[in-house]
Design a protein around this motif. Structure first.
Motif, PDB file in Angstrom:
ATOM      1  N   CYS A 185       0.826  -1.213   0.000  1.00  0.00           N
ATOM      2  CA  CYS A 185       0.000   0.000   0.000  1.00  0.00           C
ATOM      3  C   CYS A 185       0.858   1.260   0.000  1.00  0.00           C
ATOM      4  N   VAL A 186       1.872   1.302   0.873  1.00  0.00           N
ATOM      5  CA  VAL A 186       2.693   2.514   0.956  1.00  0.00           C
ATOM      6  C   VAL A 186       3.481   2.732  -0.338  1.00  0.00           C
ATOM      7  N   GLU A 187       3.910   1.651  -0.994  1.00  0.00           N
ATOM      8  CA  GLU A 187       4.621   1.782  -2.270  1.00  0.00           C
ATOM      9  C   GLU A 187       3.688   2.307  -3.361  1.00  0.00           C
ATOM     10  N   ALA A 188       2.426   1.874  -3.328  1.00  0.00           N
ATOM     11  CA  ALA A 188       1.454   2.355  -4.313  1.00  0.00           C
ATOM     12  C   ALA A 188       1.187   3.852  -4.115  1.00  0.00           C
ATOM     13  N   PHE A 189       1.018   4.269  -2.860  1.00  0.00           N
ATOM     14  CA  PHE A 189       0.858   5.705  -2.576  1.00  0.00           C
ATOM     15  C   PHE A 189       2.077   6.481  -3.081  1.00  0.00           C
ATOM     16  N   ALA A 190       3.266   5.997  -2.724  1.00  0.00           N
ATOM     17  CA  ALA A 190       4.507   6.695  -3.069  1.00  0.00           C
ATOM     18  C   ALA A 190       4.698   6.783  -4.581  1.00  0.00           C
ATOM     19  N   ALA A 191       4.407   5.697  -5.290  1.00  0.00           N
ATOM     20  CA  ALA A 191       4.561   5.699  -6.747  1.00  0.00           C
ATOM     21  C   ALA A 191       3.653   6.750  -7.380  1.00  0.00           C
ATOM     22  N   THR A 192       2.423   6.827  -6.904  1.00  0.00           N
ATOM     23  CA  THR A 192       1.475   7.817  -7.429  1.00  0.00           C
ATOM     24  C   THR A 192       1.973   9.237  -7.204  1.00  0.00           C
ATOM     25  N   PHE A 193       2.441   9.515  -5.993  1.00  0.00           N
ATOM     26  CA  PHE A 193       2.928  10.853  -5.681  1.00  0.00           C
ATOM     27  C   PHE A 193       4.140  11.221  -6.539  1.00  0.00           C
ATOM     28  N   CYS A 194       5.025  10.269  -6.774  1.00  0.00           N
ATOM     29  CA  CYS A 194       6.208  10.546  -7.603  1.00  0.00           C
ATOM     30  C   CYS A 194       5.814  10.848  -9.043  1.00  0.00           C
ATOM     31  N   ILE A 195       4.874  10.092  -9.586  1.00  0.00           N
ATOM     32  CA  ILE A 195       4.479  10.258 -10.985  1.00  0.00           C
ATOM     33  C   ILE A 195       3.783  11.603 -11.208  1.00  0.00           C
ATOM     34  N   VAL A 196       2.956  12.018 -10.243  1.00  0.00           N
ATOM     35  CA  VAL A 196       2.225  13.285 -10.424  1.00  0.00           C
ATOM     36  C   VAL A 196       3.039  14.495  -9.971  1.00  0.00           C
ATOM     37  N   GLY A 197       4.243  14.251  -9.446  1.00  0.00           N
ATOM     38  CA  GLY A 197       5.128  15.368  -9.124  1.00  0.00           C
ATOM     39  C   GLY A 197       5.165  15.799  -7.682  1.00  0.00           C
ATOM     40  N   PHE A 198       4.680  14.946  -6.764  1.00  0.00           N
ATOM     41  CA  PHE A 198       4.697  15.269  -5.336  1.00  0.00           C
ATOM     42  C   PHE A 198       5.627  14.297  -4.598  1.00  0.00           C
ATOM     43  N   GLU A 199       6.887  14.273  -4.990  1.00  0.00           N
ATOM     44  CA  GLU A 199       7.824  13.285  -4.459  1.00  0.00           C
ATOM     45  C   GLU A 199       8.041  13.444  -2.957  1.00  0.00           C
ATOM     46  N   GLU A 200       7.934  14.660  -2.445  1.00  0.00           N
ATOM     47  CA  GLU A 200       8.137  14.871  -1.008  1.00  0.00           C
ATOM     48  C   GLU A 200       7.132  14.075  -0.177  1.00  0.00           C
ATOM     49  N   LEU A 201       5.902  13.958  -0.665  1.00  0.00           N
ATOM     50  CA  LEU A 201       4.904  13.150   0.043  1.00  0.00           C
ATOM     51  C   LEU A 201       5.296  11.680   0.027  1.00  0.00           C
ATOM     52  N   ALA A 202       5.856  11.228  -1.088  1.00  0.00           N
ATOM     53  CA  ALA A 202       6.307   9.839  -1.181  1.00  0.00           C
ATOM     54  C   ALA A 202       7.392   9.566  -0.153  1.00  0.00           C
TER      55      ALA A 202
END
Length: 292
Positions: free
Chosen positions: A164-181
């Motif tokens: 789950c945490v990897e899925a959240f992180a991957a989404t944030f990285c792709i949309v440009g919110f890497e800090e949240l990841a």
């Protein structure tokens, strides 16, 4: 009598609904500013039961089906820490929903949806997908994640089997919110390894302008030959044998063999000259003896 008859009031169609829709959520600029503030605050928060929780700038949610080991489930840990809220079956979520039932992929174009409405995941076992009631997890934006490699201890190195945490992180990285990841992954000892394993792909996905371009990047990566890793001769744990760096490198075998051949021919020529000289001197000696 004598009162002017008023015309029937007609309410503009969908006007109120459109206004409410526009007012809902926040702009990407406001979200980004809040994100930076949240990330900076997380750097100064100490881990512990009494540590104050960092509030994320967008909602994260999860449908939890009880398939996973509670001690290993990354989604449940994020719920306990206050980052994620649980959803009931048939409860609607307005943000991105990471689901195998999606027909579109997460792309940078989903940036505004994530900023305004957040992300939801489905916490189920990869071995029980057929038993999972995906039709009861409803929302307007179901999405698939492109090819990525898992770093979690259960499925380390396996493609696409993200926690789950990897899925959240991957989404944030792709949309440009890497800090949240990074903020979420740091809650796990192995978390940031996920970013290391998928660094190249995540950067390429985040630079795509469309879903077609993202799928092209994924295809090129899967069909291309793996790049050779940099070799460190001082890494004693690499398992690779190498030469002694304190000695000069030997010349190639072909060159050695040709040099050996030339040397042997010269030696043979010298030997032949010595033999002829020796035979001439011996013949002369024999002739002198006969004369005496």
């Amino acid at each position: 009598m004598g009162r002017k008859k008023q015309g029937k009031f007609v309410r503009p169609e969908n006007k109120g609904k459109d206004k409410r829709h526009k007012m809902k959520g926040k702009s990407v600029e406001a979200f980004t500013e809040e994100l930076h503030t949240t990330f900076e605050a997380s750097l100064h928060v100490e881990e512990g039961a009494d540590a104050p929780q960092v509030k994320l700038p967008c909602p994260l949610a999860m449908w939890e089906l009880g398939h996973c080991d509670p001690k290993r489930c990354t989604g449940r840990k994020l719920v306990r820490k206050g980052f994620v809220r649980n959803l009931r079956l048939n409860q609607r979520f307005n943000g991105l929903i990471l689901s195998p039932m999606g027909t579109k992929y997460v792309t940078p174009a989903d940036r505004e949806i994530v900023a305004q409405s957040g992300v939801a995941v489905i916490d189920c076992s990869w071995a029980k997908l057929e038993e999972t009631p995906f039709n009861k997890m409803v929302g307007a934006h179901p999405r698939l994640l492109p090819y990525l490699v898992a770093a979690n201890p259960v499925n380390y190195g396996k493609p696409c089997k993200l926690s789950c945490v990897e899925a959240f992180a991957a989404t944030f990285c792709i949309v440009g919110f890497e800090e949240l990841a990074v903020l979420l992954l740091k809650k796990f000892k192995w978390g940031t390894v996920f970013l290391d394993l998928n660094k190249v792909l995540l950067e390429r996905y985040a630079a795509c302008q469309s879903e077609e371009e993202l799928l092209s990047v994924e295809k090129d990566f899967l069909t291309s030959k793996p790049e050779e890793e940099d070799f460190d001769p001082f890494d004693v744990n690499s398992g690779v044998e190498c030469r002694n760096l304190n000695r000069p490198m030997c010349a190639p075998e072909e060159d050695d063999s040709s040099e050996d051949t030339e040397t042997s021919e010269d030696d043979d020529k010298e030997e032949d000259e010595k033999t002829e000289s020796h035979m001439e001197s011996r013949t002369l000696h024999d002739e002198e003896e006969e004369t005496e």
